[in-house]
Motif scaffolding. Structure first.
Motif, short mmCIF file in Angstrom:
data_model
loop_
_atom_site.label_atom_id
_atom_site.label_comp_id
_atom_site.label_asym_id
_atom_site.label_seq_id
_atom_site.Cartn_x
_atom_site.Cartn_y
_atom_site.Cartn_z
N GLN A 182 0.82 -1.26 -0.04
CA GLN A 182 0.02 -0.14 -0.14
C GLN A 182 1.05 1.11 -0.17
O GLN A 182 0.67 2.07 -0.70
CB GLN A 182 -0.76 0.17 1.06
CG GLN A 182 -2.06 0.97 1.26
CD GLN A 182 -2.91 1.24 -0.03
OE1 GLN A 182 -3.46 -0.08 -0.38
NE2 GLN A 182 -2.89 2.27 -0.55
N ASP A 224 0.90 4.15 -3.12
CA ASP A 224 0.53 5.53 -2.47
C ASP A 224 1.76 6.25 -2.82
O ASP A 224 1.47 7.40 -3.45
CB ASP A 224 0.33 5.81 -1.03
CG ASP A 224 -1.11 5.04 -0.52
OD1 ASP A 224 -1.75 4.83 -1.10
OD2 ASP A 224 -0.74 4.88 0.58
N GLU A 225 2.96 5.70 -2.91
CA GLU A 225 4.09 6.84 -3.20
C GLU A 225 4.00 7.01 -4.76
O GLU A 225 4.48 7.88 -5.20
CB GLU A 225 5.34 5.88 -2.55
CG GLU A 225 6.44 6.80 -3.07
CD GLU A 225 7.78 6.15 -2.52
OE1 GLU A 225 8.76 5.77 -3.33
OE2 GLU A 225 8.15 6.16 -1.30
N GLU A 239 1.65 6.82 -6.87
CA GLU A 239 0.41 7.61 -7.04
C GLU A 239 0.93 9.25 -6.76
O GLU A 239 0.22 10.05 -7.51
CB GLU A 239 -0.85 7.29 -6.44
CG GLU A 239 -1.43 6.04 -6.74
CD GLU A 239 -2.86 5.59 -6.05
OE1 GLU A 239 -2.92 6.41 -5.05
OE2 GLU A 239 -3.15 4.61 -6.40
#
Length: 111
Positions: A66, A70-71, A73
């Motif tokens: 996750q 997230d990074e 994105e």
């Protein structure tokens, strides 16, 4: 952080070696007496049997995956410098990139 195999091994060890194992499902709501007037206006207590949202949703709750997602994105690819990623800027001040005097270079305090 332990992985699935380590957690399973720990659970098996606990199940086989626990001196006082819990043999049934256990819930004790005696501490959540809502009729007690002394507890009014206090922080609400959640009963053991009350439903809740579990943030862990195996196998989807892998925090490493996750965080990587997230990074990826969050990175704005249009803002990344090409090549060696340095701008090769020259210092514009007389003292080059100095951050100022060190503690040793400061004047002594007056007594």
């Amino acid at each position: 952080m332990s992985n699935r195999a380590e957690r399973d091994a720990e659970d098996r060890y606990e199940r086989d070696n626990d001196a006082s194992p819990v043999t049934r499902s256990f819930a004790d709501d005696s501490y959540a007496n809502e009729t007690d007037p002394d507890l009014k206006d206090q922080v609400p207590v959640q009963r053991d049997t009350q439903e809740y949202d579990d943030p862990m949703q195996p196998p989807y709750s892998n925090s490493d995956e996750q965080l990587e997602k997230d990074e990826n994105e969050a990175i704005d690819r249009s803002n990344v410098l090409k090549g060696d990623r340095l701008r090769h800027a020259k210092p514009r001040t007389a003292n080059k990139y100095s951050e100022g005097p060190d503690e040793d270079d400061l004047p002594a305090e007056a007594q």
